[in-house]
Design a protein around this motif. Structure first.
Motif, PDB file in Angstrom:
ATOM      1  N   TRP A   1     -88.034 -64.673  -7.030  1.00  0.00           N
ATOM      2  CA  TRP A   1     -87.817 -64.544  -8.466  1.00  0.00           C
ATOM      3  C   TRP A   1     -87.241 -65.831  -9.067  1.00  0.00           C
ATOM      4  CZ3 TRP A   1     -89.875 -61.319 -11.727  1.00  0.00           C
ATOM      5  CH2 TRP A   1     -90.396 -60.117 -11.235  1.00  0.00           C
ATOM      6  N   TYR A   2     -86.482 -66.579  -8.278  1.00  0.00           N
ATOM      7  CA  TYR A   2     -85.971 -67.878  -8.744  1.00  0.00           C
ATOM      8  C   TYR A   2     -87.141 -68.798  -9.089  1.00  0.00           C
ATOM      9  CZ  TYR A   2     -83.225 -72.217  -8.743  1.00  0.00           C
ATOM     10  OH  TYR A   2     -82.637 -73.409  -9.085  1.00  0.00           O
ATOM     11  N   ALA A   3     -88.186 -68.743  -8.253  1.00  0.00           N
ATOM     12  CA  ALA A   3     -89.360 -69.589  -8.488  1.00  0.00           C
ATOM     13  C   ALA A   3     -90.271 -69.001  -9.560  1.00  0.00           C
ATOM     14  CB  ALA A   3     -90.135 -69.762  -7.180  1.00  0.00           C
ATOM     15  N   ARG A   4     -90.367 -67.677  -9.595  1.00  0.00           N
ATOM     16  CA  ARG A   4     -91.309 -67.037 -10.533  1.00  0.00           C
ATOM     17  C   ARG A   4     -90.773 -67.018 -11.959  1.00  0.00           C
ATOM     18  NH1 ARG A   4     -94.065 -60.983 -10.190  1.00  0.00           N
ATOM     19  NH2 ARG A   4     -94.473 -60.795 -12.425  1.00  0.00           N
ATOM     20  N   ASP A   5     -89.526 -66.595 -12.140  1.00  0.00           N
ATOM     21  CA  ASP A   5     -88.936 -66.519 -13.484  1.00  0.00           C
ATOM     22  C   ASP A   5     -87.426 -66.503 -13.357  1.00  0.00           C
ATOM     23  OD1 ASP A   5     -88.202 -66.101 -16.100  1.00  0.00           O
ATOM     24  OD2 ASP A   5     -89.759 -64.617 -16.495  1.00  0.00           O
ATOM     25  N   LYS A   6     -86.840 -67.672 -13.352  1.00  0.00           N
ATOM     26  CA  LYS A   6     -85.402 -67.839 -13.159  1.00  0.00           C
ATOM     27  C   LYS A   6     -84.585 -67.101 -14.215  1.00  0.00           C
ATOM     28  CE  LYS A   6     -82.045 -71.627 -12.671  1.00  0.00           C
ATOM     29  NZ  LYS A   6     -81.898 -73.104 -12.772  1.00  0.00           N
ATOM     30  N   ARG A   7     -85.186 -66.846 -15.375  1.00  0.00           N
ATOM     31  CA  ARG A   7     -84.451 -66.175 -16.445  1.00  0.00           C
ATOM     32  C   ARG A   7     -83.973 -64.792 -16.047  1.00  0.00           C
ATOM     33  NH1 ARG A   7     -88.526 -65.807 -21.118  1.00  0.00           N
ATOM     34  NH2 ARG A   7     -89.850 -65.312 -19.303  1.00  0.00           N
ATOM     35  N   VAL A   8     -84.734 -64.106 -15.201  1.00  0.00           N
ATOM     36  CA  VAL A   8     -84.332 -62.778 -14.751  1.00  0.00           C
ATOM     37  C   VAL A   8     -82.975 -62.850 -14.065  1.00  0.00           C
ATOM     38  CG1 VAL A   8     -84.931 -60.842 -13.260  1.00  0.00           C
ATOM     39  CG2 VAL A   8     -86.733 -62.069 -14.479  1.00  0.00           C
ATOM     40  N   LEU A   9     -82.812 -63.820 -13.171  1.00  0.00           N
ATOM     41  CA  LEU A   9     -81.550 -63.978 -12.459  1.00  0.00           C
ATOM     42  C   LEU A   9     -80.444 -64.437 -13.406  1.00  0.00           C
ATOM     43  CD1 LEU A   9     -82.952 -65.753  -9.270  1.00  0.00           C
ATOM     44  CD2 LEU A   9     -82.361 -63.335  -9.508  1.00  0.00           C
ATOM     45  N   GLU A  10     -80.778 -65.288 -14.346  1.00  0.00           N
ATOM     46  CA  GLU A  10     -79.780 -65.815 -15.275  1.00  0.00           C
ATOM     47  C   GLU A  10     -79.167 -64.710 -16.121  1.00  0.00           C
ATOM     48  OE1 GLU A  10     -81.447 -70.369 -15.933  1.00  0.00           O
ATOM     49  OE2 GLU A  10     -82.108 -68.760 -17.277  1.00  0.00           O
ATOM     50  N   TYR A  11     -79.960 -63.716 -16.507  1.00  0.00           N
ATOM     51  CA  TYR A  11     -79.434 -62.630 -17.321  1.00  0.00           C
ATOM     52  C   TYR A  11     -78.428 -61.783 -16.557  1.00  0.00           C
ATOM     53  CZ  TYR A  11     -82.596 -63.440 -21.241  1.00  0.00           C
ATOM     54  OH  TYR A  11     -83.236 -63.985 -22.321  1.00  0.00           O
ATOM     55  N   PHE A  12     -78.554 -61.716 -15.224  1.00  0.00           N
ATOM     56  CA  PHE A  12     -77.577 -60.974 -14.430  1.00  0.00           C
ATOM     57  C   PHE A  12     -76.184 -61.584 -14.582  1.00  0.00           C
ATOM     58  CE2 PHE A  12     -81.230 -59.198 -12.292  1.00  0.00           C
ATOM     59  CZ  PHE A  12     -80.781 -57.963 -11.848  1.00  0.00           C
ATOM     60  N   LEU A  13     -76.129 -62.905 -14.647  1.00  0.00           N
ATOM     61  CA  LEU A  13     -74.847 -63.607 -14.594  1.00  0.00           C
ATOM     62  C   LEU A  13     -74.455 -64.249 -15.923  1.00  0.00           C
ATOM     63  CD1 LEU A  13     -75.215 -65.312 -11.088  1.00  0.00           C
ATOM     64  CD2 LEU A  13     -74.243 -63.087 -11.650  1.00  0.00           C
ATOM     65  N   GLU A  14     -75.186 -63.917 -16.979  1.00  0.00           N
ATOM     66  CA  GLU A  14     -74.891 -64.502 -18.287  1.00  0.00           C
ATOM     67  C   GLU A  14     -73.504 -64.049 -18.774  1.00  0.00           C
ATOM     68  OE1 GLU A  14     -77.103 -63.407 -22.077  1.00  0.00           O
ATOM     69  OE2 GLU A  14     -78.056 -65.306 -21.563  1.00  0.00           O
ATOM     70  N   GLY A  15     -72.596 -65.017 -18.966  1.00  0.00           N
ATOM     71  CA  GLY A  15     -71.246 -64.699 -19.436  1.00  0.00           C
ATOM     72  C   GLY A  15     -70.446 -63.862 -18.465  1.00  0.00           C
ATOM     73  N   ALA A  16     -70.799 -63.944 -17.179  1.00  0.00           N
ATOM     74  CA  ALA A  16     -70.234 -63.009 -16.211  1.00  0.00           C
ATOM     75  C   ALA A  16     -69.322 -63.656 -15.178  1.00  0.00           C
ATOM     76  CB  ALA A  16     -71.375 -62.289 -15.473  1.00  0.00           C
ATOM     77  N   ILE A  17     -69.052 -64.951 -15.283  1.00  0.00           N
ATOM     78  CA  ILE A  17     -68.282 -65.640 -14.249  1.00  0.00           C
ATOM     79  C   ILE A  17     -66.832 -65.818 -14.697  1.00  0.00           C
ATOM     80  CG2 ILE A  17     -68.095 -67.737 -12.866  1.00  0.00           C
ATOM     81  CD1 ILE A  17     -71.117 -68.018 -13.043  1.00  0.00           C
ATOM     82  N   TYR A  18     -65.911 -65.333 -13.873  1.00  0.00           N
ATOM     83  CA  TYR A  18     -64.486 -65.305 -14.204  1.00  0.00           C
ATOM     84  C   TYR A  18     -63.674 -66.052 -13.148  1.00  0.00           C
ATOM     85  CZ  TYR A  18     -65.787 -61.489 -17.383  1.00  0.00           C
ATOM     86  OH  TYR A  18     -66.371 -60.727 -18.372  1.00  0.00           O
ATOM     87  N   ALA A  19     -62.489 -66.517 -13.528  1.00  0.00           N
ATOM     88  CA  ALA A  19     -61.532 -67.103 -12.592  1.00  0.00           C
ATOM     89  C   ALA A  19     -60.756 -65.978 -11.915  1.00  0.00           C
ATOM     90  CB  ALA A  19     -60.562 -68.027 -13.332  1.00  0.00           C
ATOM     91  N   PRO A  20     -60.152 -66.252 -10.743  1.00  0.00           N
ATOM     92  CA  PRO A  20     -59.364 -65.201 -10.074  1.00  0.00           C
ATOM     93  C   PRO A  20     -58.278 -64.602 -10.974  1.00  0.00           C
ATOM     94  CG  PRO A  20     -59.727 -67.034  -8.596  1.00  0.00           C
ATOM     95  CD  PRO A  20     -60.239 -67.476  -9.922  1.00  0.00           C
ATOM     96  N   GLU A  21     -57.676 -65.447 -11.819  1.00  0.00           N
ATOM     97  CA  GLU A  21     -56.628 -64.968 -12.714  1.00  0.00           C
ATOM     98  C   GLU A  21     -57.172 -64.026 -13.788  1.00  0.00           C
ATOM     99  OE1 GLU A  21     -55.542 -68.573 -10.651  1.00  0.00           O
ATOM    100  OE2 GLU A  21     -57.234 -68.162 -11.996  1.00  0.00           O
ATOM    101  N   GLU A  22     -58.491 -64.014 -13.940  1.00  0.00           N
ATOM    102  CA  GLU A  22     -59.129 -63.145 -14.933  1.00  0.00           C
ATOM    103  C   GLU A  22     -59.743 -61.900 -14.295  1.00  0.00           C
ATOM    104  OE1 GLU A  22     -60.821 -66.330 -18.155  1.00  0.00           O
ATOM    105  OE2 GLU A  22     -61.810 -66.302 -16.179  1.00  0.00           O
ATOM    106  N   PHE A  23     -59.283 -61.539 -13.106  1.00  0.00           N
ATOM    107  CA  PHE A  23     -59.886 -60.434 -12.374  1.00  0.00           C
ATOM    108  C   PHE A  23     -59.854 -59.140 -13.181  1.00  0.00           C
ATOM    109  CE2 PHE A  23     -60.032 -57.001  -9.213  1.00  0.00           C
ATOM    110  CZ  PHE A  23     -61.176 -57.364  -8.510  1.00  0.00           C
ATOM    111  N   GLY A  24     -58.763 -58.895 -13.871  1.00  0.00           N
ATOM    112  CA  GLY A  24     -58.671 -57.697 -14.689  1.00  0.00           C
ATOM    113  C   GLY A  24     -59.734 -57.646 -15.764  1.00  0.00           C
ATOM    114  N   GLU A  25     -60.022 -58.799 -16.389  1.00  0.00           N
ATOM    115  CA  GLU A  25     -61.078 -58.868 -17.394  1.00  0.00           C
ATOM    116  C   GLU A  25     -62.452 -58.686 -16.758  1.00  0.00           C
ATOM    117  OE1 GLU A  25     -60.716 -59.043 -20.753  1.00  0.00           O
ATOM    118  OE2 GLU A  25     -58.616 -58.677 -20.191  1.00  0.00           O
TER     119      GLU A  25
END
Length: 357
Positions: A320-344
């Motif tokens: 899917w990375y090769a076929r349409d990377k956008r599919v994977l990108e939507y999974f993680l869009e705005g979804a990456i947090y620091a350890p201190e933000e675990f509650g969020e």
């Protein structure tokens, strides 16, 4: 070093300091890169799972089971891994059960196994950890980067596909052109694993997929559109789906499963993957059992996966990375947090939340 931990039996989590473990003969030291958060982690923090336990002799459990890490040191005698390799650590580790003797602890007939970040073994929500090489799956396509963190939930999907292939051997319907393109599938529960399952089914040639969940979100709609999946939100009502061949339940809701049994075609396959101890009970009526028998249905359950399923998962993510990377990108869009933000991160409403270490 920092780690996210819980005290089993109590609600809540802590960001604590724990000592680093030195690498020893036959083991590998790893730097954690990313760790995904799923419903199991939320249930652990909410003290909603009775089987959660810390390692023997300890009162706290470091959680996190969807890991992606980098090899930083290799112990004496370790082969097949080197410094700089990206790896995905396996969750379930073999116990005394028969199936663990040949790497299928996902089929353990007893509870002697342990699961990283869940029961009896510290997980990956920490800066560094030391592990055994046989439980590390090397990421051959390092271009995947953060997307490789989806391997753990995707391996569950690959196990579902494995179970499905065994189940349909009882009655395997294919199309006139010998493909699966004419089969209709329904996915109940359009979260991370529901969407990943659709990706696997599309790869296998299943073209017509309907998915539903209780609540709609922009990310869910985007992924459904990219995958050409008909998706809708039930908003607490019934899905009213009918005339399909395959039904996959990711919700753990008895009411949803019964609706699937009632709507599926004769000779259909129902795969149960979701668990939900807090879902309302639903009466199993005699006519439902009659439908299972008279429709000649196959109903199977699936949990966890083998090392082979992890490797299949990485292959599919690369596809899917090769076929349409956008599919994977939507999974993680705005979804990456620091350890201190675990509650969020626990409150994240998209398809997947990830902690970056």
């Amino acid at each position: 070093m920092r780690a996210v931990a819980v005290t089993p039996g109590k609600e809540g989590f802590e960001l604590i300091e724990v000592p680093e473990s030195p690498v020893v003969k036959g083991k590998v030291k790893l730097k954690t890169l990313y760790v995904g958060i799923c419903g199991t982690d939320k249930a652990i923090v909410n003290n909603a799972l009775g089987f959660v336990r810390p390692p023997p002799g300890e009162d706290k459990l470091i959680i996190g089971h969807e890991g992606l890490a980098k090899v930083v040191e290799v112990g004496e005698g370790v082969e097949g891994l080197k410094e700089g390799d990206f790896v995905v650590p396996m969750v379930r580790r073999g116990g005394n059960c028969f199936h663990s003797r040949f790497g299928r602890q996902d089929y353990c007939e007893d509870e002697s196994f342990v699961e990283a970040g869940i029961r009896g073994l510290h997980g990956f929500q920490r800066e560094y950890f030391v592990d055994e090489p046989e439980y590390l799956v090397r990421v051959k396509d390092q271009d995947l980067g953060v997307f490789a963190v989806l391997t753990e939930p995707m391996k569950n999907v690959m196990k579902v596909i494995e179970v499905l292939q065994h189940a349909v051997a009882r009655y395997y319907e294919v199309c006139e052109d010998s493909t699966l393109s004419c089969l209709k599938a329904v996915i109940a529960g359009w979260g991370t694993e529901g969407a990943l399952l659709a990706m696997a089914l599309k790869y296998l040639g299943v073209e017509e997929i309907t998915a539903f969940s209780r609540e709609e979100s922009e990310e869910k709609v985007k992924v459904a559109e990219l995958l050409n999946v008909e998706y809708f939100a039930t908003k607490g009502g019934k899905a009213n789906v009918r005339d399909f061949h395959l039904f996959f339940d990711m919700t753990g809701s008895p009411e949803v499963v019964v609706e699937g049994v009632e709507g599926i075609r004769n000779n259909g396959v129902v795969v149960l993957f979701g668990t939900n101890d807090r879902a309302p009970s639903h009466e199993l009526r005699a006519e439902v059992i009659t439908k299972v028998v008279e429709k000649n249905l196959t109903i199977v359950g699936s949990v966890d996966g083998s090392k082979g399923n992890y490797e299949q998962a990485l292959t599919l993510i690369s596809y899917w990375y090769a076929r349409d990377k956008r599919v994977l990108e939507y999974f993680l869009e705005g979804a990456i947090y620091a350890p201190e933000e675990f509650g969020e991160a626990l409150k994240h409403r998209g398809l997947k939340a990830v902690v970056k270490w």
